[in-house]
Each structure stands twice: as C-alpha cells, then as structure tokens.
Design an enzyme around this catalytic site. Structure first.
Site, short mmCIF file in Angstrom:
data_model
loop_
_atom_site.label_atom_id
_atom_site.label_comp_id
_atom_site.label_asym_id
_atom_site.label_seq_id
_atom_site.Cartn_x
_atom_site.Cartn_y
_atom_site.Cartn_z
N GLY A 1 5.94 5.38 -6.37
CA GLY A 1 5.68 3.93 -5.60
C GLY A 1 5.84 2.74 -6.05
N LYS A 2 6.04 2.71 -7.56
CA LYS A 2 6.17 1.66 -8.34
C LYS A 2 7.54 0.76 -8.05
CE LYS A 2 2.16 1.97 -9.89
NZ LYS A 2 1.64 2.14 -11.14
N ASN A 3 8.00 -0.30 -8.56
CA ASN A 3 9.25 -0.91 -8.18
C ASN A 3 10.39 0.12 -8.62
OD1 ASN A 3 7.23 -2.75 -7.14
ND2 ASN A 3 8.88 -4.46 -7.97
#
Ligand code: PLP
Length: 375
Positions: free
Chosen positions: A186-188
C-alpha cells in the site's frame, strides 16, 4: 467492495503486469531468488532516485529502521526521539535495536515533529532523532539536521510514506545519515509482498547494514560471521516489481497531486481542514488527511454511502498498550489530532468524478452533523 475504495492496487498492477511477468519468468528460469542481479539493479536505481550513493534492499521498512540504528551502534542505554504521531513501526524499530523511544509531541499544523520540539526533548542519553515524513510530507530537514548536529545525534529519516517527496530541493531520504523506506504493497512504491530499503551516502554504514541483514556475514568470506545479524534480505521477485514500478512512480505521484488539487478546489469553503505540507515541500501525497471534530460521524456517513476512508492514526504511539511503558509526559497535540484525522480516498487512478462523489458525501455528512448538533 465500496463504491469508492480508500485505495486500490489494481490499476498500477495492470500497468506493470507484462514487465513483471517477463521478469519473474527470467527468475524462474535462472533460479536466483534472494539477492542477485535483479536486486542489484533495483538498489542502483533506487539509490539514484533518492539522490544517495547506496541503497540496501531489506525485508521491510521496520527492519530498515532497525538495521540503520544497529549499523550506527545505537542500542541499550540510548534514547531515540520519535514523533508521537507516526505508524507504530518507528518506535518498534527503536526497541528492536535495544534502545528506548522518547516520544515527542508534534506540531499542531503539520502533525510532524518540529526541530524545536526535538531540541526540547534531548536528554544526556539521546543518541538519535528519527524524522518521520508522515503522509508524504517532508519534516523540517534543515532544522532537524541542525538540532542533531548541535547535540551530537544521528539524524535518521523514516521515509516509508515519502518516496519521491522533497523539501527545498532535497529528496526525502537524502538529508539524514541514512533513511528507511518501506515497500509494503500500500505504500507509494509497493512490492507484491513485503520489502524495504536503507539509503545512505556512508559506504561503511551501507556495508554494515548489508552484513547485519545477512546474518552478520563478512563481505569477503561468506562463511565468516563478524557480527550477530539477522535475516532481512530483499527477494529477487520483489525487486523485479519494484524496478518496474519505480519507472512509473513520478507519473503516479503527479497523478496523486492532481487528485489532491481537485480535493482542495472542491473543499475550499467546506467546514473542515486539510493537513497541508509546509512551504517548500513537494509532498508524495501518500495520504490526504482532513481534520474535523465530527470525524466519527463523517466516517460513518461516508461508509454508509459506499465511500471508504482511513484513520492515520486513531491512537498516538505512546497511547498504544504495548508502548505506554515508554510514554512519559503528555502529548496533547497528537492526542487531539488522533480524534480528528480522517484520511480521504486517494490513489493515482482516481478520477475527478470520484473526487466529486467523495466531496459531495463529505459536505452532506458535515451538514447532517451540524443539523444533529443544533437539534
Ligand atoms: C509502513 C511504515 C513503516 C514500516 O514499514 P513495514 O514495511 O510495514 O515494516 C515504518 N514507518 C512508517 C511511517 C510507515 O508508514
């Protein structure tokens, strides 16, 4: 599935799918799964992306922070300054390294640790300060670096939410002695599983981190273990994903900015505040956080209309049951923020129609709360 999800990985996955499948086929044919050329290639490009000389791929962002502290020789007897408003992993890594976190309340406007608050929290035992670039907004790099210098502390960056952000032209991750990144999906910049990296300009520190992450192995003889390490290596399968996604990341970050601009425009006179970065910050916009005293009501109403939101974070770190024993003092700003923050749906492929739907839902929810309060 909500009508408007908080985030979705499907469109970014679609953009890299062919390249990942080709790369994974190469790995299945070659049989090198941990480390190897794919990991080397990613480390090289990620170091360049962060304006740093070295990147070491590790198993996750928590390990990246832990390994930086261990690589710096920070451990039992040392204190590390950690903002009260952050993901729990920042404080967890300090304890994993054997040091103790000293929580610092955050600035009421940015919700990040300020240089002044860090300076005020220093004690004779303080060995390091971890700046967290929460939401993708970059903390006061110059001010914190100056405080670290003044008190002889190591300045470490937790850039797990800030891939590609910058402040006054300095990339997130390029200001401290070292920085930790997470590649949680879910991180960039997210893997298809867990991953993380340490970036630094210090070749000796990079070597120590690499050795610690690989059972304390000697650089020259793999059967000699010079230090007690751990196993925290990056998988080749994940490196392929990360290399493919890194090429798209600038465009995805720009798309996040466009979405945020649309929110700003449509919420200009709405009765809620957006947590904005300070001047000079080019945020990575990992999260777009609104603040309202009717947060729980608004979140419920949005959920009822199929709009999913998040809360980052519902409890300040020092109020978490596992961390209360290291909480001394009170954290009024972080505590008040925890009751008000609401993370709005945000991902690179959100349309202006999606933003309009969320903003209409927000306005309706805020108006119904007003009506409820008057009744
Ligand atoms: C995600 C995150 C971490 C930890 O990363 P993992 O890869 O989940 O271990 C650390 N700090 C912050 C601020 C994060 O958002």
């Amino acid at each position: 599935m909500p009508e408007i999800p908080f985030s979705t990985l499907a469109p970014t996955t679609a953009e890299v799918r062919a390249e990942v499948e080709a790369g994974w086929r190469r790995i299945l044919d070659g049989g090198s799964y941990v480390g190897g050329v794919e990991v080397d290639r990613f480390e090289h490009s990620f170091a360049g992306f962060c304006d740093r000389r070295h990147a070491v791929g590790v198993a996750n962002g928590t390990d990246a922070l832990h390994l930086i502290l261990r690589g710096l020789g920070i451990g039992p007897g040392d204190e590390v300054l950690v903002p009260a408003n952050t993901f729990i992993a920042t404080a967890e890594a300090v304890l994993l390294a054997g040091a103790r976190p000293r929580f610092v309340d955050v600035d009421p406007r940015t919700l990040l640790m300020s240089a002044q608050a860090a300076a005020d929290a220093v004690t004779p035992a303080t060995a390091a300060v971890i700046a967290v670039h929460l939401y993708g907004h970059v903390a006061d790099l110059g001010g914190l670096r100056e405080v670290a210098h003044r008190f002889g502390l190591a300045f470490v960056e937790d850039a797990a939410q800030a891939h590609g952000a910058s402040r006054d032209g300095t990339a997130a991750g390029a200001a401290g002695v070292a920085a930790a990144f997470s590649f949680y999906p879910g991180k960039n910049l997210g893997a298809f599983g867990d991953g993380g990296a340490v970036v630094t300009d210090d070749a000796a520190l990079a070597d120590r981190v690499r050795s610690l992450a690989n059972h304390g192995r000697s650089e020259v003889d793999r059967y000699i273990h010079e230090r007690v390490g751990m196993n925290s290596r990056l998988d080749a399968l994940q490196a392929v994903v990360l290399s493919a996604k890194l090429r798209h990341l600038p465009a995805w970050t720009a798309a996040r900015r466009t979405v945020v601009d649309a929110y700003r425009e449509q919420l200009r006179d709405a009765p809620l505040r957006l947590v904005e970065p300070e001047p000079g910050v080019v945020s990575a916009w990992h999260l777009l956080v609104a603040r309202t005293s009717s947060r729980d009501h608004v979140r419920r109403e949005l959920a009822a209309s199929g709009i999913e939101t998040g809360i980052h974070y519902p409890l300040p770190c020092p109020a978490q049951p596992a961390f209360r024993q290291w909480s001394d003092g009170s954290f009024p700003v972080a505590t008040a923020a925890a009751a008000e923050v609401l993370s709005l749906p945000l991902h690179p492929h959100m349309t202006s129609g999606d933003v309009a739907t969320v903003c209409a839902g927000l306005r309706a929810a805020l108006a119904s709360e007003d009506a409820g309060a008057r009744a």
